[in-house]
Design a protein around this motif. Structure first.
Motif, mmCIF file in Angstrom:
data_model
loop_
_atom_site.group_PDB
_atom_site.id
_atom_site.type_symbol
_atom_site.label_atom_id
_atom_site.label_comp_id
_atom_site.label_asym_id
_atom_site.label_seq_id
_atom_site.Cartn_x
_atom_site.Cartn_y
_atom_site.Cartn_z
ATOM 1 N N ILE A 110 -108.041 80.721 15.278
ATOM 2 C CA ILE A 110 -108.099 80.863 16.784
ATOM 3 C C ILE A 110 -107.130 81.633 17.309
ATOM 4 N N THR A 111 -107.719 82.402 18.433
ATOM 5 C CA THR A 111 -106.596 83.182 19.227
ATOM 6 C C THR A 111 -106.240 82.328 20.354
ATOM 7 N N LEU A 112 -104.839 82.151 20.465
ATOM 8 C CA LEU A 112 -104.328 81.193 21.384
ATOM 9 C C LEU A 112 -103.550 82.157 22.597
ATOM 10 N N ILE A 113 -102.779 83.100 22.146
ATOM 11 C CA ILE A 113 -102.012 84.001 23.019
ATOM 12 C C ILE A 113 -102.293 85.499 22.933
ATOM 13 N N GLN A 114 -102.783 86.024 23.747
ATOM 14 C CA GLN A 114 -103.098 87.590 23.980
ATOM 15 C C GLN A 114 -102.282 88.331 24.808
ATOM 16 N N ASP A 115 -101.987 89.496 24.630
ATOM 17 C CA ASP A 115 -101.219 90.184 25.616
ATOM 18 C C ASP A 115 -100.240 89.304 26.858
ATOM 19 N N GLY A 116 -99.587 88.188 26.018
ATOM 20 C CA GLY A 116 -98.755 87.276 26.758
ATOM 21 C C GLY A 116 -99.274 86.335 27.439
ATOM 22 N N LEU A 117 -100.446 86.247 27.438
ATOM 23 C CA LEU A 117 -101.308 85.312 28.328
ATOM 24 C C LEU A 117 -101.979 84.319 27.393
ATOM 25 N N TYR A 118 -102.290 83.003 27.947
ATOM 26 C CA TYR A 118 -103.061 81.904 27.040
ATOM 27 C C TYR A 118 -104.626 82.684 27.000
ATOM 28 N N VAL A 119 -105.118 82.430 26.158
ATOM 29 C CA VAL A 119 -106.766 82.582 25.909
ATOM 30 C C VAL A 119 -107.140 81.292 26.468
ATOM 31 N N LEU A 120 -107.877 81.086 27.841
ATOM 32 C CA LEU A 120 -108.337 80.178 28.331
ATOM 33 C C LEU A 120 -109.208 79.216 27.515
ATOM 34 N N ASP A 121 -110.334 80.077 26.972
ATOM 35 C CA ASP A 121 -111.254 79.135 26.085
ATOM 36 C C ASP A 121 -110.684 78.494 24.932
ATOM 37 N N SER A 122 -109.531 79.021 24.417
ATOM 38 C CA SER A 122 -108.822 78.366 23.160
ATOM 39 C C SER A 122 -108.048 77.265 23.804
ATOM 40 N N LEU A 123 -107.128 77.360 24.816
ATOM 41 C CA LEU A 123 -106.262 76.607 25.365
ATOM 42 C C LEU A 123 -106.973 75.302 25.860
ATOM 43 N N ASP A 124 -108.293 75.477 26.432
ATOM 44 C CA ASP A 124 -108.935 74.324 27.089
ATOM 45 C C ASP A 124 -109.749 73.447 25.988
ATOM 46 N N GLY A 125 -109.836 74.208 24.890
ATOM 47 C CA GLY A 125 -110.835 73.538 23.673
ATOM 48 C C GLY A 125 -110.175 72.959 22.574
ATOM 49 N N LEU A 126 -108.842 73.145 22.670
ATOM 50 C CA LEU A 126 -108.005 72.551 21.657
ATOM 51 C C LEU A 126 -107.098 71.497 22.000
ATOM 52 N N ASN A 127 -106.752 70.406 20.774
ATOM 53 C CA ASN A 127 -105.966 69.434 21.058
ATOM 54 C C ASN A 127 -104.645 69.810 20.537
ATOM 55 N N ILE A 128 -104.010 70.494 21.454
ATOM 56 C CA ILE A 128 -102.698 71.254 21.100
ATOM 57 C C ILE A 128 -101.540 70.272 22.144
ATOM 58 N N SER A 129 -100.587 69.845 21.495
ATOM 59 C CA SER A 129 -99.391 69.524 22.381
ATOM 60 C C SER A 129 -98.407 70.674 22.854
ATOM 61 N N GLU A 130 -98.522 70.924 24.240
ATOM 62 C CA GLU A 130 -97.644 72.116 24.825
ATOM 63 C C GLU A 130 -96.192 72.098 24.187
ATOM 64 N N ASP A 131 -95.465 70.928 24.220
ATOM 65 C CA ASP A 131 -94.130 70.580 23.870
ATOM 66 C C ASP A 131 -93.902 70.866 22.390
ATOM 67 N N GLU A 132 -94.574 70.806 21.556
ATOM 68 C CA GLU A 132 -94.786 70.834 20.294
ATOM 69 C C GLU A 132 -94.871 72.509 19.990
ATOM 70 N N PHE A 133 -95.884 73.081 20.471
ATOM 71 C CA PHE A 133 -96.075 74.394 20.365
ATOM 72 C C PHE A 133 -94.759 75.366 20.856
ATOM 73 N N PHE A 134 -94.423 74.836 22.009
ATOM 74 C CA PHE A 134 -93.070 75.629 22.542
ATOM 75 C C PHE A 134 -91.940 75.315 21.814
ATOM 76 N N MET A 135 -91.706 74.609 21.224
ATOM 77 C CA MET A 135 -90.751 74.018 20.326
ATOM 78 C C MET A 135 -90.776 75.030 19.116
#
Length: 230
Positions: A110-135
């Motif tokens: 799954i493409t999560l970030i492209q050209d410095g921006l979140y891919v909205l379809d991927s971001l809204d459809g995944l069970n992702i913890s932003e804190d863990e991802f940013f870490m």
């Protein structure tokens, strides 16, 4: 009770027909664990494949109990191993011969970030913890999304990131923790800000409130332009 009581060792007080019930129980457990892992998201799997984790979880109790408890007979446990082996072989047979089944069972990259921006379809459809991802991004020396050209979530939940060259870095959303990133709905000063949801950057004026034109959220933080440290 005598050691090496072979009747107790193999079946104890169980009927031979109980082995059929064990097979059904294993199938049920296999399906339940598999569906749970599919729903909970690939980030919980990490270094193991989906099937490896299913097998480990399903076998764990059966293999442990038979080694410690004298009232757990061996044959039902052997049936557990046999049925799981058959299910595993059958599932891998299907995934090897059908790309559609393979995509449903194993998922896709799954493409999560492209050209410095979140891919909205991927971001809204995944069970992702932003804190863990940013870490994880911070541990790779990333300070903001503008440093990232492409970020992929692999089948095992790991993140593969590809970065801009230093001279190509663009303004982006900070991945720093809350104590190092101020968030605003009404920005305090003129400047370039990044949407906290999708990473879209906009130049805002002091005291301006704006819904992001890309995702319609209204929380902003100051966009960063620093180059990646390594």
């Amino acid at each position: 009770m005598f050691s090496f009581d072979w009747h107790r060792f193999f079946l104890n007080d169980l009927s031979i027909t109980f082995l059929g019930e064990v097979a059904v129980r294993v199938l049920f457990a296999y399906i339940v664990v598999f569906l749970f892992l599919k729903v909970s998201g690939r980030r919980g799997i990490r270094q193991l494949s989906l099937f490896e984790l299913v097998i480990i979880l399903t076998l764990g109790s059966a293999s442990g109990d038979v080694t410690f408890y004298d009232d757990v007979p061996v044959l039902p446990v052997a049936m557990v191993f046999l049925v799981l082996l058959v299910l595993y072989r059958f599932t891998t047979f299907l995934t090897a011969r059908s790309s559609r089944v393979a995509r449903w069972v194993e998922g896709e990259v799954i493409t999560l970030i492209q050209d410095g921006l979140y891919v909205l379809d991927s971001l809204d459809g995944l069970n992702i913890s932003e804190d863990e991802f940013f870490m994880e991004l911070r541990q790779e020396g990333v300070e903001h999304l503008g440093q990232i050209r492409l970020a992929l979530i692999e089948l095992d939940g790991d993140i593969s990131a590809y970065y801009y060259d230093r001279e190509e870095v663009r303004p982006g959303l900070s991945v720093l923790p809350p104590q190092h990133r101020q968030d605003y709905t009404c920005v305090p000063a003129d400047g370039l800000y990044a949407c906290n949801h999708c990473g879209e950057t906009q130049r805002l004026q002091a005291q301006q409130q704006l819904s992001c034109p890309r995702c319609q959220r209204n929380l902003w933080s100051l966009a960063l332009t620093t180059q990646r440290a390594r």
